[in-house]
Write an enzyme that holds these catalytic residues in place. Structure first.
Site, PDB file in Angstrom:
ATOM      1  N   LYS A   1     -10.982   6.380   5.190  1.00  0.00           N
ATOM      2  CA  LYS A   1     -11.315   5.069   4.622  1.00  0.00           C
ATOM      3  C   LYS A   1     -12.396   4.382   5.445  1.00  0.00           C
ATOM      4  CE  LYS A   1      -6.709   4.540   2.663  1.00  0.00           C
ATOM      5  NZ  LYS A   1      -5.410   3.857   2.739  1.00  0.00           N
TER       6      LYS A   1
ATOM      7  N   ALA B   1      -6.891   1.855   7.633  1.00  0.00           N
ATOM      8  CA  ALA B   1      -5.470   1.984   7.938  1.00  0.00           C
ATOM      9  C   ALA B   1      -4.780   2.748   6.818  1.00  0.00           C
ATOM     10  CB  ALA B   1      -4.830   0.611   8.105  1.00  0.00           C
ATOM     11  N   ASP B   2      -3.743   3.468   7.181  1.00  0.00           N
ATOM     12  CA  ASP B   2      -2.940   4.142   6.173  1.00  0.00           C
ATOM     13  C   ASP B   2      -1.509   4.248   6.678  1.00  0.00           C
ATOM     14  OD1 ASP B   2      -3.442   5.549   3.470  1.00  0.00           O
ATOM     15  OD2 ASP B   2      -1.982   6.804   4.508  1.00  0.00           O
ATOM     16  N   GLN B   3      -0.611   4.303   5.718  1.00  0.00           N
ATOM     17  CA  GLN B   3       0.814   4.341   6.028  1.00  0.00           C
ATOM     18  C   GLN B   3       1.455   5.497   5.278  1.00  0.00           C
ATOM     19  OE1 GLN B   3       3.187   0.890   4.707  1.00  0.00           O
ATOM     20  NE2 GLN B   3       3.377   0.497   6.885  1.00  0.00           N
TER      21      GLN B   3
END
Length: 193
Positions: free
Chosen positions: A53, A69-71
């Site tokens: 991203k 950010a990623d979860q």
């Protein structure tokens, strides 16, 4: 400080979190393919997607500090994506209820010069045993259809849990602010330009 900061998201939760740091920034959506690669661990997937991203937006904003950010929600090797609808949210929560899963939040900061920086926060999430009736009532109330794992712990979803073990609760919502600040410091964001 005149550096530009871009948050690679359209998530209102991540935007609201970053606003807590009182830094000027712009939020821009970064669309990336979020499918898991063969053999990829949940932790590696979270870091890869956060970096993808940031990298996507850095191409069009080379002079900015770009934060991605990623979860990832994982029960063993099974990854839970955003459910997209109420029925799928109920199915996911019934799989998670009464069990302990991991919530992994990764961030990537791509400065205008230098190598990208990464950080990760993992939480052990202990969900209460729940009946299907309880799950359906929760989903109908909170509508967590755009949340990985089908819960919003910052809202009524907190009642689904016995414990959440980790070291930065903002990571559960989607952006670990202690790590964001540290990466900005490391990357020279606060130094005069």
């Amino acid at each position: 400080m005149t550096h530009k900061l871009i948050l690679a998201t359209e998530s209102r939760y991540k935007i609201e979190l970053l606003e807590r740091l009182s830094l000027p920034f712009e939020a821009i959506a970064a669309q990336v393919d979020e499918r898991r690669l063969e053999g990829e661990s949940p932790a590696a997937m979270a870091t890869r997607l956060a970096d993808a991203k940031a990298k996507r937006l850095q191409q069009s904003h080379p002079d900015a500090f770009v934060l991605g950010a990623d979860q990832v929600i994982a029960l063993g090797d099974t990854i839970f994506q955003k459910p997209g609808n109420e029925e799928r949210a109920c199915e996911q929560l019934m799989q998670l209820q009464g069990r302990t899963h991991h919530l992994i939040t990764a961030i990537a900061l791509r400065p205008p010069a230098g190598a990208p920086l990464h950080a990760q926060v993992a939480f052990e999430m202990v969900m209460r045993p729940l009946t299907e009736t309880q799950v359906r009532a929760y989903v109908h109330q909170d509508l967590p259809v755009h949340c990985a794992g089908s819960y919003r712990i910052e809202a009524a979803g907190i009642r689904l849990f016995e414990a959440a073990r980790g070291d930065d609760f903002t990571a559960i919502i989607g952006l670990p602010l202690t790590r964001v600040w540290s990466l900005l410091e490391q990357a020279g964001y606060f130094e005069p330009s």
